[in-house]
Scaffold this motif. Structure first.
Motif, mmCIF file in Angstrom:
data_model
loop_
_atom_site.group_PDB
_atom_site.id
_atom_site.type_symbol
_atom_site.label_atom_id
_atom_site.label_comp_id
_atom_site.label_asym_id
_atom_site.label_seq_id
_atom_site.Cartn_x
_atom_site.Cartn_y
_atom_site.Cartn_z
ATOM 1 N N ASP A 99 48.743 47.404 44.796
ATOM 2 C CA ASP A 99 47.532 48.233 44.419
ATOM 3 C C ASP A 99 47.255 48.176 42.924
ATOM 4 O OD1 ASP A 99 47.119 48.602 46.954
ATOM 5 O OD2 ASP A 99 47.528 51.085 46.550
ATOM 6 N N GLN A 100 48.220 48.171 42.028
ATOM 7 C CA GLN A 100 48.329 48.251 40.742
ATOM 8 C C GLN A 100 47.438 46.961 40.108
ATOM 9 O OE1 GLN A 100 51.969 47.467 38.494
ATOM 10 N NE2 GLN A 100 52.676 46.802 40.619
ATOM 11 N N HIS A 101 47.128 45.885 40.909
ATOM 12 C CA HIS A 101 46.593 44.515 40.368
ATOM 13 C C HIS A 101 44.939 44.531 41.147
ATOM 14 C CE1 HIS A 101 50.435 43.182 39.053
ATOM 15 N NE2 HIS A 101 50.887 43.263 40.251
ATOM 16 N N ALA A 102 44.906 45.578 41.900
ATOM 17 C CA ALA A 102 43.810 45.474 42.447
ATOM 18 C C ALA A 102 42.480 46.099 42.042
ATOM 19 C CB ALA A 102 43.590 46.041 44.130
ATOM 20 N N VAL A 103 41.433 45.684 42.092
ATOM 21 C CA VAL A 103 39.830 46.179 41.530
ATOM 22 C C VAL A 103 39.752 47.588 42.379
ATOM 23 C CG1 VAL A 103 37.590 46.020 41.230
ATOM 24 C CG2 VAL A 103 39.031 43.907 40.802
ATOM 25 N N THR A 104 39.945 47.349 43.806
ATOM 26 C CA THR A 104 39.877 48.363 44.575
ATOM 27 C C THR A 104 40.715 48.275 45.863
ATOM 28 O OG1 THR A 104 38.209 49.739 45.925
ATOM 29 C CG2 THR A 104 37.924 47.448 46.127
ATOM 30 N N ARG A 105 41.356 49.498 46.742
ATOM 31 C CA ARG A 105 41.698 49.382 47.938
ATOM 32 C C ARG A 105 41.017 50.129 49.007
ATOM 33 N NH1 ARG A 105 45.123 52.424 50.765
ATOM 34 N NH2 ARG A 105 45.747 53.751 48.889
ATOM 35 N N VAL A 106 40.370 49.548 49.817
ATOM 36 C CA VAL A 106 39.383 50.239 50.956
ATOM 37 C C VAL A 106 40.616 50.708 51.967
ATOM 38 C CG1 VAL A 106 37.786 50.097 52.488
ATOM 39 C CG2 VAL A 106 37.447 48.864 50.446
ATOM 40 N N ALA A 107 40.557 52.123 51.792
ATOM 41 C CA ALA A 107 41.393 52.567 52.903
ATOM 42 C C ALA A 107 40.941 52.899 54.156
ATOM 43 C CB ALA A 107 42.116 54.002 52.199
ATOM 44 N N LEU A 108 40.413 51.972 55.102
ATOM 45 C CA LEU A 108 39.957 52.192 56.320
ATOM 46 C C LEU A 108 40.419 51.222 57.335
ATOM 47 C CD1 LEU A 108 35.999 52.276 55.228
ATOM 48 C CD2 LEU A 108 37.339 54.075 56.087
ATOM 49 N N PRO A 109 40.378 51.264 58.667
ATOM 50 C CA PRO A 109 40.700 50.247 59.588
ATOM 51 C C PRO A 109 40.186 49.048 59.077
ATOM 52 C CG PRO A 109 40.374 52.447 60.777
ATOM 53 C CD PRO A 109 39.650 52.530 59.291
ATOM 54 N N LEU A 110 40.691 47.970 59.594
ATOM 55 C CA LEU A 110 40.186 46.670 59.171
ATOM 56 C C LEU A 110 39.128 46.401 59.945
ATOM 57 C CD1 LEU A 110 41.405 44.407 57.230
ATOM 58 C CD2 LEU A 110 43.021 46.170 57.805
ATOM 59 N N GLY A 111 38.857 46.738 61.357
ATOM 60 C CA GLY A 111 37.580 46.404 61.990
ATOM 61 C C GLY A 111 36.227 47.019 61.667
ATOM 62 N N ALA A 112 36.606 48.305 61.300
ATOM 63 C CA ALA A 112 35.508 49.192 60.758
ATOM 64 C C ALA A 112 35.031 48.646 59.657
ATOM 65 C CB ALA A 112 35.816 50.534 60.878
ATOM 66 N N ALA A 113 35.800 48.438 58.505
ATOM 67 C CA ALA A 113 35.804 48.066 57.166
ATOM 68 C C ALA A 113 35.052 46.848 57.071
ATOM 69 C CB ALA A 113 37.065 48.112 56.372
ATOM 70 N N LEU A 114 35.480 45.748 57.948
ATOM 71 C CA LEU A 114 34.744 44.522 57.757
ATOM 72 C C LEU A 114 33.580 44.393 58.356
ATOM 73 C CD1 LEU A 114 37.926 42.161 57.915
ATOM 74 C CD2 LEU A 114 37.034 43.003 55.942
ATOM 75 N N THR A 115 33.575 45.075 59.386
ATOM 76 C CA THR A 115 32.148 45.084 60.227
ATOM 77 C C THR A 115 31.177 45.821 59.199
ATOM 78 O OG1 THR A 115 33.386 45.270 62.474
ATOM 79 C CG2 THR A 115 30.867 45.963 62.181
ATOM 80 N N ALA A 116 31.562 46.711 58.195
ATOM 81 C CA ALA A 116 30.532 47.373 57.449
ATOM 82 C C ALA A 116 30.237 46.548 56.404
ATOM 83 C CB ALA A 116 31.226 48.624 56.850
ATOM 84 N N VAL A 117 31.268 45.598 55.936
ATOM 85 C CA VAL A 117 30.872 44.599 54.806
ATOM 86 C C VAL A 117 30.085 43.668 55.418
ATOM 87 C CG1 VAL A 117 31.980 42.682 53.469
ATOM 88 C CG2 VAL A 117 32.968 45.017 53.799
ATOM 89 N N ALA A 118 30.226 42.960 56.747
ATOM 90 C CA ALA A 118 29.156 42.087 57.128
ATOM 91 C C ALA A 118 27.802 42.818 57.371
ATOM 92 C CB ALA A 118 29.734 41.811 58.557
ATOM 93 N N GLY A 119 27.805 43.948 57.736
ATOM 94 C CA GLY A 119 26.396 44.695 57.919
ATOM 95 C C GLY A 119 25.682 44.734 56.551
ATOM 96 N N ARG A 120 26.513 44.902 55.571
ATOM 97 C CA ARG A 120 25.919 44.931 53.998
ATOM 98 C C ARG A 120 25.396 43.501 53.637
ATOM 99 N NH1 ARG A 120 27.124 49.668 51.154
ATOM 100 N NH2 ARG A 120 26.381 48.587 49.023
ATOM 101 N N LEU A 121 25.969 42.520 54.121
ATOM 102 C CA LEU A 121 25.529 41.081 54.069
ATOM 103 C C LEU A 121 24.500 40.641 54.865
ATOM 104 C CD1 LEU A 121 29.161 39.959 52.889
ATOM 105 C CD2 LEU A 121 27.262 40.356 51.304
ATOM 106 N N GLY A 122 24.376 41.364 56.162
ATOM 107 C CA GLY A 122 23.420 40.726 56.996
ATOM 108 C C GLY A 122 24.122 39.636 57.662
ATOM 109 N N ILE A 123 25.198 39.728 58.088
ATOM 110 C CA ILE A 123 25.845 38.944 58.928
ATOM 111 C C ILE A 123 26.668 39.426 60.192
ATOM 112 C CG2 ILE A 123 28.217 37.289 58.897
ATOM 113 C CD1 ILE A 123 28.055 37.121 56.042
ATOM 114 N N PRO A 124 26.242 38.804 61.404
ATOM 115 C CA PRO A 124 26.716 39.605 62.706
ATOM 116 C C PRO A 124 27.906 39.377 62.932
ATOM 117 C CG PRO A 124 25.155 37.406 63.013
ATOM 118 C CD PRO A 124 25.221 37.771 61.485
ATOM 119 N N VAL A 125 28.823 40.129 63.496
ATOM 120 C CA VAL A 125 30.055 39.764 64.002
ATOM 121 C C VAL A 125 30.057 40.356 65.478
ATOM 122 C CG1 VAL A 125 32.257 40.597 63.665
ATOM 123 C CG2 VAL A 125 30.982 40.681 61.666
ATOM 124 N N ASP A 126 30.090 39.102 66.392
ATOM 125 C CA ASP A 126 30.085 39.505 67.655
ATOM 126 C C ASP A 126 30.701 38.237 68.294
ATOM 127 O OD1 ASP A 126 26.536 38.609 67.714
ATOM 128 O OD2 ASP A 126 28.430 37.374 67.372
#
Length: 301
Positions: A267-294
Motif C-alpha cells: 500500500d505504501q507504494h500505491a497511488v490508491t487501493r480500492v477496497a472492494l470485491p474484485l468482481g464488483a470493482a472491475l465490472t465498475a471500471v469496465a463500465g466507466r470505460l464502456g467495455i462489456p464484461v459478459d
C-alpha cells in the motif's frame, strides 16, 4: 503449499486507507500499457478460498513445504490424497466477473501483460492470453527424476484407477487445490509414479520453501520495465514473489494501483487501493470505460 514462505507482516499505521472510488483505476487503464499482477483474491468469487483474509486457509491449514514433499513418502501420500480429492472441485471452478474483466481489458489492448500468483488457470479460461503463471499451474505434473511433463487430467485418471472407492468428505478446500483430510481419511492412498521412469511426480507449481524459477522472475521483471503502470488485483503482497514487482515499478516511477479489500504490504507504494470485491470493482471500471464484461467460459481441465 504454493508460493514462498509466509513472511511476518501486519498492516502498519500510517498506510493510506482504502477507497471505493474506482475512477483512478479506470483512468490508468484508459491510457493503456497496464501490467496486471493477480493473487488469490481474484478467484474467491469462483469458490476458491484465499490464504490470508479473515477466515483464509492459513488460519486452519499448514501448507506442505517442498522439503517435506521430497523428503517423505508418507508426506507425498498425504499430499496426493488431499490434492486428488480437491482437484475434483478445483477443476470445476469457473472464471468470475473479475477474470472476465481482465480478459476484456486485454482484448481492448489496454494491458501489457498479466502475471498471476494463482495456480487455477482461470485467467486463461476467461480468455486472457500470454498469462505468466508465477507459481506454476495445477493442470501440469512434472517428474522430479526425468523432468517429463504430463497432464494433470491423465494423472487424475490413474489415481482413480489405483484408489477405487476413494470418496472421503473433506472439511474444506484450500487455494492450492488441497482438500482438508485427516490421516485416517488418507489411509493407504496409493500414489502413482512417473510413467516414463517410475520417479516421483509433483504438480508443476512452486511449493512453500521452493524458489520461483529465475528465468520466470527475470521475464516478469522485464514485463514491469516495459509497462506503463502496475495494477495489483486480489493480492496481500505478503510474500516477496509479488511484492518485488510492486517495489520495482514504484522505484521506476510507474503508478501502482491496488484492488484488494484488505490492506496490503504494497500500500505504501500505491497511488490508491480500492477496497472492494474484485468482481464488483472491475465490472465498475469496465463500465466507466464502456467495455462489456459478459460471457461464460468452459470449466478448466
Amino acid at each position: 503449499m504454493h508460493m514462498r514462505p509466509t513472511l511476518s507482516w501486519t498492516p502498519a499505521e500510517g498506510l493510506p486507507p482504502g477507497t471505493t472510488d474506482v475512477a483512478p483505476v479506470a483512468d490508468v487503464l484508459g491510457v493503456g500499457g497496464v501490467l496486471v499482477v493477480s493473487g488469490a483474491g481474484i478467484s474467491t468469487e469462483s469458490g476458491i478460498p484465499d490464504y490470508r483474509s479473515e477466515g483464509g486457509s492459513l488460519s486452519r491449514h499448514t501448507p506442505m513445504t517442498y522439503q517435506d514433499f521430497i523428503g517423505s513418502a508418507q508426506a507425498r501420500r498425504r499430499y496426493w490424497a488431499r490434492s486428488h480429492l480437491g482437484w475434483r472441485t478445483f477443476g470445476r471452478a469457473r472464471p468470475n466477473a473479475g477474470h472476465r474483466a481482465v480478459a476484456a481489458f486485454g482484448r481492448r489492448g489496454l494491458l501489457s501483460g498479466v502475471i498471476t500468483q494463482n495456480v487455477d488457470g482461470l485467467h486463461q479460461v476467461a480468455g486472457s492470453g500470454g498469462v505468466v503463471e508465477l507459481h506454476g499451474s495445477l493442470d501440469r505434473v512434472v517428474c522430479l527424476s526425468c523432468g517429463a511433463f504430463s497432464p494433470r487430467l491423465e494423472l487424475a485418471m490413474r489415481l482413480d484407477e489405483a484408489n477405487p472407492g476413494f470418496e472421503p468428505v473433506a472439511a474444506g478446500m484450500n487455494p492450492d487445490g488441497d482438500a482438508d483430510l485427516t490421516d485416517e481419511q488418507v489411509g493407504g492412498f496409493r500414489v502413482a509414479p512417473c510413467m516414463a521412469c517410475g520417479g516421483i511426480l509433483k504438480p508443476d507449481v512452486v511449493f512453500f520453501g521452493e524458489a520461483v524459477p529465475p528465468r520466470r522472475v527475470q521475464h516478469c521483471r522485464e514485463l514491469v520495465r516495459e509497462a506503463a503502470s502496475l495494477l495489483v488485483l486480489g493480492s496481500s503482497l505478503t510474500v516477496m514473489s509479488g511484492l518485488r514487482f510492486v517495489r520495482q515499478a514504484a522505484q521506476a516511477g510507474k503508478p501502482v494501483l491496488i484492488v484488494n479489500r484488505d490492506a496490503t504490504r504494497g500500500d505504501q507504494h500505491a497511488v490508491t487501493r480500492v477496497a472492494l470485491p474484485l468482481g464488483a470493482a472491475l465490472t465498475a471500471v469496465a463500465g466507466r470505460l464502456g467495455i462489456p464484461v459478459d460471457g461464460e467460459a468452459a470449466p478448466w481441465g
